[in-house]
Design an enzyme around this catalytic site. Structure first.
Site, PDB file in Angstrom:
ATOM      1  N   GLY A  46       0.537   1.867  -1.830  1.00  0.00           N
ATOM      2  CA  GLY A  46       0.891   1.235  -3.104  1.00  0.00           C
ATOM      3  C   GLY A  46       1.860   2.121  -3.859  1.00  0.00           C
ATOM      4  O   GLY A  46       2.030   3.305  -3.521  1.00  0.00           O
ATOM      5  N   LEU A  90       0.316   9.232  -4.827  1.00  0.00           N
ATOM      6  CA  LEU A  90       1.619   9.772  -4.440  1.00  0.00           C
ATOM      7  C   LEU A  90       2.201  10.647  -5.554  1.00  0.00           C
ATOM      8  O   LEU A  90       3.085  11.458  -5.286  1.00  0.00           O
ATOM      9  CB  LEU A  90       2.585   8.628  -4.103  1.00  0.00           C
ATOM     10  CG  LEU A  90       2.168   7.754  -2.903  1.00  0.00           C
ATOM     11  CD1 LEU A  90       3.182   6.631  -2.696  1.00  0.00           C
ATOM     12  CD2 LEU A  90       2.035   8.585  -1.629  1.00  0.00           C
ATOM     13  N   GLU A 132      -3.295   0.693  -8.712  1.00  0.00           N
ATOM     14  CA  GLU A 132      -1.914   0.389  -9.166  1.00  0.00           C
ATOM     15  C   GLU A 132      -1.912  -0.184 -10.588  1.00  0.00           C
ATOM     16  O   GLU A 132      -1.048   0.177 -11.397  1.00  0.00           O
ATOM     17  CB  GLU A 132      -1.224  -0.583  -8.195  1.00  0.00           C
ATOM     18  CG  GLU A 132      -1.078  -0.064  -6.769  1.00  0.00           C
ATOM     19  CD  GLU A 132      -0.536   1.348  -6.672  1.00  0.00           C
ATOM     20  OE1 GLU A 132       0.315   1.716  -7.486  1.00  0.00           O
ATOM     21  OE2 GLU A 132      -0.989   2.095  -5.795  1.00  0.00           O
TER      22      GLU A 132
HETATM   23  O1  K1U Z   1      -0.226   4.578  -6.288  1.00  0.00           O
HETATM   24  C1  K1U Z   1      -0.244   5.523  -5.486  1.00  0.00           C
HETATM   25  O2  K1U Z   1      -0.207   6.681  -5.862  1.00  0.00           O
HETATM   26  C2  K1U Z   1      -0.347   5.196  -4.031  1.00  0.00           C
HETATM   27  C3  K1U Z   1      -1.720   5.526  -3.465  1.00  0.00           C
HETATM   28  C4  K1U Z   1      -2.571   4.282  -3.519  1.00  0.00           C
HETATM   29  C5  K1U Z   1      -4.033   4.411  -3.200  1.00  0.00           C
HETATM   30  C6  K1U Z   1      -4.542   5.326  -2.312  1.00  0.00           C
HETATM   31  C7  K1U Z   1      -5.892   5.375  -2.036  1.00  0.00           C
HETATM   32  C8  K1U Z   1      -6.731   4.511  -2.640  1.00  0.00           C
HETATM   33  C9  K1U Z   1      -6.240   3.596  -3.522  1.00  0.00           C
HETATM   34  C10 K1U Z   1      -4.889   3.552  -3.797  1.00  0.00           C
HETATM   35  C11 K1U Z   1      -1.519   5.977  -2.042  1.00  0.00           C
HETATM   36  O3  K1U Z   1      -1.084   5.266  -1.214  1.00  0.00           O
HETATM   37  S1  K1U Z   1      -1.860   7.611  -1.696  1.00  0.00           S
HETATM   38  C12 K1U Z   1      -1.822   7.678   0.088  1.00  0.00           C
HETATM   39  C13 K1U Z   1      -3.212   7.466   0.540  1.00  0.00           C
HETATM   40  O4  K1U Z   1      -4.088   8.087  -0.002  1.00  0.00           O
HETATM   41  C14 K1U Z   1      -3.596   6.517   1.580  1.00  0.00           C
HETATM   42  C15 K1U Z   1      -2.725   6.124   2.555  1.00  0.00           C
HETATM   43  C16 K1U Z   1      -3.146   5.235   3.530  1.00  0.00           C
HETATM   44  C17 K1U Z   1      -4.438   4.767   3.541  1.00  0.00           C
HETATM   45  C18 K1U Z   1      -5.333   5.178   2.572  1.00  0.00           C
HETATM   46  C19 K1U Z   1      -4.908   6.062   1.581  1.00  0.00           C
HETATM   47 ZN    ZN Z   2      -1.330   6.698  -7.728  1.00  0.00          ZN
END
Ligand code: K1U
Ligand code: ZN
Length: 187
Positions: A46, A90, A132
């Site tokens: 996301g 991120l 998000e």
């Molecule tokens: O918004 C962001 O910072 C993106 C974030 C979203 C998110 C991660 C984990 C749980 C809920 C929402 C990320 O994508 S961080 C990358 C990450 O942790 C991840 C990547 C792939 C699968 C699971 C987590």
């Molecule tokens: Zn985030």
């Protein structure tokens, strides 16, 4: 399309509430395409507009091929039981923490064509919708951690934040066939 810089913890843009989108313009569609490209390059599931320095109420999501553009999203119902699971962000690289959230949410939003839709997310998709939408309200997952866990996360971040001058994280396009290993240093 371009890969955008990601703003990291400490940049005030991450704490500002966003502004509703009045019209889906060609410029906004370009931003949406860039946000998807940036999210894939950073290996996220996301990305919200404030994370790329923008003030619009807009986010993109792709959880296991379930792809959504969220324009002016709102949670219209959440159902339990609450579930606790690890989250990352991120905008706070390499910091993780377990967050308790409702197990399922239904959102109402507009897509990139200005068409309103509703979608229900459970498990990781539901969690990602909530993460998000929190970004669009200036909220970060660390806000949900216990004081002790939040302090530990902040101590780790204080050491890491020097890697992001100006609160900017540069994301590089993944080169096909290239493999990365934990702790490797780019030369
Ligand atoms: O918004 C962001 O910072 C993106 C974030 C979203 C998110 C991660 C984990 C749980 C809920 C929402 C990320 O994508 S961080 C990358 C990450 O942790 C991840 C990547 C792939 C699968 C699971 C987590
Ligand atoms: Zn985030």
């Amino acid at each position: 399309m371009s890969i955008l810089d990601i703003r990291v913890l400490g940049d005030p843009v991450l704490r500002k509430p966003t502004k509703r989108v009045a019209e889906v313009t060609a410029e906004l569609r370009g931003l949406i395409a860039d946000m998807f490209e940036t999210m894939y390059a950073a290996e996220g599931i996301g990305l919200a507009a404030p994370q790329v320095g923008r003030a619009e109420r807009l986010a993109v999501v792709d959880v296991e091929g379930q792809k959504f553009t969220l324009i002016n999203p709102q949670i219209i119902s959440s159902t339990g039981p609450d579930e606790k699971a690890e989250e990352g962000c991120l905008s706070i690289p390499d910091i993780y923490g377990a967050v308790e959230r409702p197990g399922a949410v239904t959102i109402r939003a507009m897509d990139e064509n200005g068409v309103e839709y509703e979608a229900t997310g459970t498990e990781l998709l539901g969690r990602c919708f909530q993460h998000e939408i929190d970004h669009l309200d200036g909220k970060l997952f660390i806000d949900y951690l216990s004081p002790l866990k939040r302090k530990a996360a902040m101590t780790k971040w204080e050491k890491a934040k020097g890697d992001f001058p100006g609160f900017v994280r540069k994301v590089r396009a993944e080169v096909k066939g290239e493999h990365h290993h934990a702790n490797e240093t780019e030369m």
